[in-house]
Scaffold this active site. Structure first.
Site, PDB file in Angstrom:
ATOM      1  N   GLY A 222     -41.257 -28.864  11.656  1.00  0.00           N
ATOM      2  CA  GLY A 222     -40.634 -29.979  12.360  1.00  0.00           C
ATOM      3  C   GLY A 222     -41.336 -31.280  12.043  1.00  0.00           C
ATOM      4  O   GLY A 222     -42.325 -31.312  11.308  1.00  0.00           O
TER       5      GLY A 222
ATOM      6  N   CYS B 174     -45.840 -24.780   8.804  1.00  0.00           N
ATOM      7  CA  CYS B 174     -45.941 -26.239   8.742  1.00  0.00           C
ATOM      8  C   CYS B 174     -46.387 -26.810  10.099  1.00  0.00           C
ATOM      9  O   CYS B 174     -47.509 -26.559  10.511  1.00  0.00           O
ATOM     10  CB  CYS B 174     -44.619 -26.835   8.265  1.00  0.00           C
ATOM     11  SG  CYS B 174     -44.776 -28.503   7.587  1.00  0.00           S
ATOM     12  N   LEU B 175     -45.528 -27.554  10.792  1.00  0.00           N
ATOM     13  CA  LEU B 175     -45.868 -28.027  12.132  1.00  0.00           C
ATOM     14  C   LEU B 175     -46.286 -26.862  13.014  1.00  0.00           C
ATOM     15  O   LEU B 175     -47.180 -26.988  13.862  1.00  0.00           O
ATOM     16  CB  LEU B 175     -44.678 -28.757  12.745  1.00  0.00           C
ATOM     17  CG  LEU B 175     -44.843 -29.248  14.187  1.00  0.00           C
ATOM     18  CD1 LEU B 175     -45.772 -30.455  14.257  1.00  0.00           C
ATOM     19  CD2 LEU B 175     -43.483 -29.590  14.796  1.00  0.00           C
TER      20      LEU B 175
ATOM     21  N   ASN C 162     -44.127 -30.201   2.970  1.00  0.00           N
ATOM     22  CA  ASN C 162     -43.562 -31.412   3.552  1.00  0.00           C
ATOM     23  C   ASN C 162     -44.254 -31.668   4.884  1.00  0.00           C
ATOM     24  O   ASN C 162     -43.778 -31.246   5.930  1.00  0.00           O
ATOM     25  CB  ASN C 162     -42.049 -31.263   3.748  1.00  0.00           C
ATOM     26  CG  ASN C 162     -41.439 -32.451   4.458  1.00  0.00           C
ATOM     27  OD1 ASN C 162     -42.073 -33.504   4.583  1.00  0.00           O
ATOM     28  ND2 ASN C 162     -40.214 -32.302   4.949  1.00  0.00           N
TER      29      ASN C 162
ATOM     30  N   TYR D 198     -49.403 -34.323   8.628  1.00  0.00           N
ATOM     31  CA  TYR D 198     -50.548 -33.962   9.467  1.00  0.00           C
ATOM     32  C   TYR D 198     -51.129 -32.662   8.938  1.00  0.00           C
ATOM     33  O   TYR D 198     -50.450 -31.883   8.257  1.00  0.00           O
ATOM     34  CB  TYR D 198     -50.119 -33.780  10.928  1.00  0.00           C
ATOM     35  CG  TYR D 198     -49.803 -35.074  11.631  1.00  0.00           C
ATOM     36  CD1 TYR D 198     -50.732 -35.687  12.474  1.00  0.00           C
ATOM     37  CD2 TYR D 198     -48.569 -35.695  11.457  1.00  0.00           C
ATOM     38  CE1 TYR D 198     -50.438 -36.879  13.122  1.00  0.00           C
ATOM     39  CE2 TYR D 198     -48.266 -36.890  12.091  1.00  0.00           C
ATOM     40  CZ  TYR D 198     -49.203 -37.477  12.925  1.00  0.00           C
ATOM     41  OH  TYR D 198     -48.904 -38.662  13.555  1.00  0.00           O
TER      42      TYR D 198
ATOM     43  N   HIS E 233     -44.231 -24.088   2.936  1.00  0.00           N
ATOM     44  CA  HIS E 233     -42.947 -23.480   3.290  1.00  0.00           C
ATOM     45  C   HIS E 233     -42.686 -22.253   2.422  1.00  0.00           C
ATOM     46  O   HIS E 233     -42.195 -22.383   1.296  1.00  0.00           O
ATOM     47  CB  HIS E 233     -41.813 -24.495   3.123  1.00  0.00           C
ATOM     48  CG  HIS E 233     -41.760 -25.503   4.214  1.00  0.00           C
ATOM     49  ND1 HIS E 233     -40.931 -25.364   5.322  1.00  0.00           N
ATOM     50  CD2 HIS E 233     -42.443 -26.655   4.404  1.00  0.00           C
ATOM     51  CE1 HIS E 233     -41.103 -26.397   6.125  1.00  0.00           C
ATOM     52  NE2 HIS E 233     -42.020 -27.189   5.595  1.00  0.00           N
TER      53      HIS E 233
ATOM     54  N   GLU F 122     -40.377 -20.120   2.608  1.00  0.00           N
ATOM     55  CA  GLU F 122     -38.945 -19.947   2.338  1.00  0.00           C
ATOM     56  C   GLU F 122     -38.469 -20.814   1.178  1.00  0.00           C
ATOM     57  O   GLU F 122     -37.358 -20.644   0.670  1.00  0.00           O
ATOM     58  CB  GLU F 122     -38.123 -20.255   3.594  1.00  0.00           C
ATOM     59  CG  GLU F 122     -37.893 -21.724   3.900  1.00  0.00           C
ATOM     60  CD  GLU F 122     -39.114 -22.474   4.409  1.00  0.00           C
ATOM     61  OE1 GLU F 122     -39.028 -23.701   4.556  1.00  0.00           O
ATOM     62  OE2 GLU F 122     -40.149 -21.820   4.665  1.00  0.00           O
TER      63      GLU F 122
END
Length: 353
Positions: free
Chosen positions: A214, A241-242, A283, A286, A322, A324
């Protein structure tokens, strides 16, 4: 075609060509991906950001709805050296300002050397340097967008698939292909809002709690962090990720903003155990500064930032990249097999995608 202007936080104003009209503001970031523009433009992780494509020509294989990762375009605006008419028309239909006709190499170098910055964009017949500067003046920092999760999450729960392993996926801006990866491996995925409560999780009785990717600052996702704290040691937990950042924060760690982040499809990641380097899609702006109770098992080759956090005693597996892909390499799709195996010792992984 008409005038367009980008007002940068450095004080510079860059003139461009308007391909889709409108006013916009956001954090100026860049991706080095040379394919996958359909997936990137519909990735919820780009919410509230102005996406600059480093690759000079965007749109040379058209626009295919089946390749999108969500129901809409998420960047506030799009910047490129050259956009094809297909992509420009798509962005115009979506109401997303788009500009081209500029040397994006200069912008990429500005971001690389000075860090991600705020930008105001004015495109179309009423555009001027002054209107672009006005957009910049009203642009909040990404960390100040405390309700960003509400803009990218489902409002009500959804169910995908009908398999034996039950996944409670907390949607902080999930890509469609993450859900598809679980369903393809025989899971039932309950996609829950970003502010789901412990009672919402209990209602689906999951074998796995998954925190999605996200946009924005992980410090603004208190509800998801609380879920990890509530269920750690009771239900296996995974995140991407997030999601990795949220899990780390919940388990005593901390996060920090990067200078310009990782955005592209060729980020090299080193696995400490095997010594193997794989190419990954990333992507994020942070990163985890302190892993807390978790162990860093993979790192980015370029800057040493954590790319994987694991804990066998706590049943936790997370990845900053990621697995995926979509777009990008498929080297790490086995992550989904691993987390489902963690959730169900009797689970037999499906054939890799």
């Amino acid at each position: 075609m008409s005038d367009a202007y980008l007002a940068l936080e450095t004080g510079d104003v860059v003139e461009a060509t308007a391909r889709a009209p409108g006013m916009a503001r956001g954090e100026l970031v860049f991706t080095t991906a040379y394919t996958g523009y359909e997936e990137s433009l519909t990735d919820p992780s780009y919410e509230a950001q102005v996406l600059t494509f480093a690759y000079p020509l965007i749109g040379n294989y058209g626009v295919r709805p089946e390749r999108t990762e969500s129901d809409r375009v998420h960047p506030s605006a799009v910047v490129a050296r050259e956009l094809t008419d297909d992509v420009a028309d798509w962005l115009r239909t979506e109401g997303v300002p788009a500009v081209d006709g500029i040397d994006t190499r200069d912008l990429v170098l500005d971001i690389r050397d000075g860090g991600a910055m705020q930008v105001g964009i004015a495109a179309g017949p009423d555009a001027s340097p002054a209107t672009a500067r006005a957009q910049l003046a009203d642009c909040p920092r990404l960390s100040a967008r405390t309700e960003i999760g509400a803009h990218v999450s489902v409002d009500t729960a959804e169910t995908h698939g009908n398999g034996d392993t039950t996944v409670a996926l907390v949607d902080c801006g999930a890509k469609r292909s993450i859900i598809d990866a679980f369903v393809a491996r025989g899971a039932t995925v309950h996609r829950l809002p970003y502010d789901a409560t412990p009672a919402d999780i209990a209602a689906v009785d999951p074998d796995l709690l998954f925190i999605s990717n996200g946009p924005g600052d992980p410090a603004n996702f208190d509800a998801a962090e609380h879920l990890v704290d509530e269920y750690i040691g009771t239900v296996p937990i995974a995140g991407i990720c997030l999601g990795q950042q949220i899990v780390a924060r919940a388990l005593g760690g901390d996060t920090e903003k990067m200078d310009f982040g990782h955005r592209g499809v060729n980020q090299p990641v080193l696995d400490h155990d095997s010594g193997r380097v794989v190419m990954t899609t990333q992507n994020h702006g942070y990163t985890v500064a302190d892993p807390g109770d978790l162990t860093v098992t993979q790192v980015n080759v370029n800057d040493g930032t954590p790319e994987a956090l694991d804990s066998a005693p706590l049943d936790v597996l997370t990845r900053q990249y990621h697995p995926e892909a979509n777009p990008g390499p498929h080297d790490t799709r086995g992550f989904f097999d691993d987390v489902l195996a963690m959730a169900d010792a009797s689970y037999t992984p499906a054939t890799a995608d």
